[in-house]
Design a protein around this motif. Structure first.
Motif, PDB file in Angstrom:
ATOM      1  N   ASN A  34     -43.293   4.923 -30.884  1.00 33.52           N
ATOM      2  CA  ASN A  34     -42.686   6.249 -30.936  1.00 33.52           C
ATOM      3  C   ASN A  34     -41.577   6.297 -29.897  1.00 33.52           C
ATOM      4  N   VAL A  35     -40.474   6.937 -30.236  1.00 30.58           N
ATOM      5  CA  VAL A  35     -39.335   7.048 -29.331  1.00 30.58           C
ATOM      6  C   VAL A  35     -38.977   8.526 -29.196  1.00 30.58           C
ATOM      7  N   TYR A  36     -38.891   8.993 -27.968  1.00 32.97           N
ATOM      8  CA  TYR A  36     -38.507  10.374 -27.678  1.00 32.97           C
ATOM      9  C   TYR A  36     -37.406  10.325 -26.636  1.00 32.97           C
ATOM     10  N   ASP A  37     -36.441  11.249 -26.750  1.00 32.39           N
ATOM     11  CA  ASP A  37     -35.339  11.250 -25.794  1.00 32.39           C
ATOM     12  C   ASP A  37     -34.784  12.647 -25.621  1.00 32.39           C
ATOM     13  N   GLY A  38     -33.943  12.772 -24.625  1.00 30.03           N
ATOM     14  CA  GLY A  38     -33.323  14.057 -24.349  1.00 30.03           C
ATOM     15  C   GLY A  38     -32.398  13.946 -23.159  1.00 30.03           C
ATOM     16  N   GLY A  46     -31.834  17.251  -6.795  1.00 32.18           N
ATOM     17  CA  GLY A  46     -31.598  16.045  -7.593  1.00 32.18           C
ATOM     18  C   GLY A  46     -32.828  15.576  -8.354  1.00 32.18           C
ATOM     19  N   ALA A  47     -33.656  16.514  -8.789  1.00 32.04           N
ATOM     20  CA  ALA A  47     -34.896  16.181  -9.498  1.00 32.04           C
ATOM     21  C   ALA A  47     -35.022  17.030 -10.755  1.00 32.04           C
ATOM     22  N   ALA A  48     -35.895  16.611 -11.657  1.00 32.62           N
ATOM     23  CA  ALA A  48     -36.174  17.378 -12.881  1.00 32.62           C
ATOM     24  C   ALA A  48     -37.550  16.992 -13.393  1.00 32.62           C
ATOM     25  N   THR A  49     -38.177  17.933 -14.079  1.00 29.38           N
ATOM     26  CA  THR A  49     -39.423  17.662 -14.791  1.00 29.38           C
ATOM     27  C   THR A  49     -39.119  17.739 -16.279  1.00 29.38           C
ATOM     28  N   VAL A  50     -39.496  16.699 -17.010  1.00 31.21           N
ATOM     29  CA  VAL A  50     -39.263  16.634 -18.446  1.00 31.21           C
ATOM     30  C   VAL A  50     -40.555  16.999 -19.163  1.00 31.21           C
ATOM     31  N   GLU A  51     -40.473  18.032 -19.994  1.00 30.17           N
ATOM     32  CA  GLU A  51     -41.629  18.482 -20.782  1.00 30.17           C
ATOM     33  C   GLU A  51     -41.634  17.745 -22.115  1.00 30.17           C
ATOM     34  N   LEU A  52     -42.786  17.246 -22.498  1.00 34.87           N
ATOM     35  CA  LEU A  52     -42.948  16.539 -23.763  1.00 34.87           C
ATOM     36  C   LEU A  52     -43.796  17.382 -24.712  1.00 34.87           C
ATOM     37  N   GLN A  97     -26.547  17.035 -11.906  1.00 36.03           N
ATOM     38  CA  GLN A  97     -26.198  15.911 -12.775  1.00 36.03           C
ATOM     39  C   GLN A  97     -27.064  15.917 -14.042  1.00 36.03           C
ATOM     40  N   HIS A  98     -26.454  15.510 -15.135  1.00 40.99           N
ATOM     41  CA  HIS A  98     -27.180  15.333 -16.388  1.00 40.99           C
ATOM     42  C   HIS A  98     -27.714  13.905 -16.443  1.00 40.99           C
ATOM     43  N   VAL A  99     -28.963  13.769 -16.899  1.00 39.81           N
ATOM     44  CA  VAL A  99     -29.593  12.456 -17.029  1.00 39.81           C
ATOM     45  C   VAL A  99     -30.138  12.319 -18.442  1.00 39.81           C
ATOM     46  N   SER A 100     -29.659  11.312 -19.141  1.00 38.04           N
ATOM     47  CA  SER A 100     -30.193  10.990 -20.447  1.00 38.04           C
ATOM     48  C   SER A 100     -31.481  10.201 -20.221  1.00 38.04           C
ATOM     49  N   TRP A 101     -32.560  10.612 -20.905  1.00 37.85           N
ATOM     50  CA  TRP A 101     -33.843   9.926 -20.735  1.00 37.85           C
ATOM     51  C   TRP A 101     -34.391   9.500 -22.090  1.00 37.85           C
ATOM     52  N   GLN A 102     -35.162   8.443 -22.068  1.00 33.83           N
ATOM     53  CA  GLN A 102     -35.856   7.977 -23.259  1.00 33.83           C
ATOM     54  C   GLN A 102     -37.238   7.491 -22.849  1.00 33.83           C
ATOM     55  N   VAL A 103     -38.236   7.876 -23.608  1.00 35.40           N
ATOM     56  CA  VAL A 103     -39.600   7.414 -23.394  1.00 35.40           C
ATOM     57  C   VAL A 103     -40.091   6.822 -24.705  1.00 35.40           C
ATOM     58  N   THR A 104     -40.691   5.647 -24.632  1.00 30.07           N
ATOM     59  CA  THR A 104     -41.335   5.067 -25.802  1.00 30.07           C
ATOM     60  C   THR A 104     -42.820   4.924 -25.513  1.00 30.07           C
ATOM     61  N   GLY A 105     -43.593   4.893 -26.575  1.00 25.60           N
ATOM     62  CA  GLY A 105     -45.028   4.680 -26.453  1.00 25.60           C
ATOM     63  C   GLY A 105     -45.550   4.042 -27.722  1.00 25.60           C
ATOM     64  N   ILE A 106     -46.620   3.293 -27.596  1.00 28.92           N
ATOM     65  CA  ILE A 106     -47.253   2.648 -28.738  1.00 28.92           C
ATOM     66  C   ILE A 106     -48.235   3.633 -29.368  1.00 28.92           C
ATOM     67  N   ARG A 107     -48.144   3.809 -30.691  1.00 28.62           N
ATOM     68  CA  ARG A 107     -49.059   4.721 -31.376  1.00 28.62           C
ATOM     69  C   ARG A 107     -50.506   4.316 -31.129  1.00 28.62           C
ATOM     70  N   LYS A 108     -51.344   5.333 -30.905  1.00 30.79           N
ATOM     71  CA  LYS A 108     -52.771   5.076 -30.709  1.00 30.79           C
ATOM     72  C   LYS A 108     -53.649   5.942 -31.605  1.00 30.79           C
TER      73      LYS A 108
END
Length: 138
Positions: A34-38, A46-52, A97-108
């Motif tokens: 699975n691939v999620y980004d934003g 200089g910090a952020a919390t990303v909600e999934l 600053q804007h930060v492009s992020w991507q998280v991947t995970g293996i389906r379970k």
């Protein structure tokens, strides 16, 4: 055997499998990934919390992270807190600053756990010497 060059699928929703589906498109990988980004905007320190999505941790495991600072380099940018309780944290960037992020995970999910895809195998003798797709010559 069925072969397909692209497509989509739906699975039982991990938080409500009796009543809902999740629909996803295919990711080409030897894993059921699975691939999620934003894009996150860093706060005054200089910090952020990303909600999934609330179902993210129920659906995936073995997370991988990618961060890309936009507009200027951010050599100290990092994942300060890994995924837990539906979010992860970024730190070490420049305020605003804007930060492009991507998280991947293996389906379970149960189907994925019971149906892992073998990555390599030999073609049957009737298919050896052929390819699934041959582009027309120029």
């Amino acid at each position: 055997m069925i072969s397909k060059f692209g497509g989509s699928f739906h699975i039982d929703h991990p938080l409500d499998p009796q009543n809902r589906y999740l629909s996803h498109s295919f990711v080409e990988s030897p894993n059921m990934k699975n691939v999620y980004d934003g894009v996150a905007v860093l706060d005054v320190i200089g910090a952020a919390t990303v909600e999934l999505p609330d179902w993210f941790e129920a659906l995936a495991r073995d997370f991988r992270y990618q961060l890309t600072p936009m507009g200027a380099s951010a050599p100290d940018l990092y994942v300060s807190s890994e995924i837990d309780d539906g979010n992860f944290a970024i730190a070490g960037g420049v305020p605003g600053q804007h930060v492009s992020w991507q998280v991947t995970g293996i389906r379970k999910d149960p189907w994925a756990e019971d149906n892992r895809i073998p990555v390599e195998h030999h073609k049957p003798s009737s298919e050896r010497g052929t390819t699934l797709y041959s582009p027309a010559p120029p």
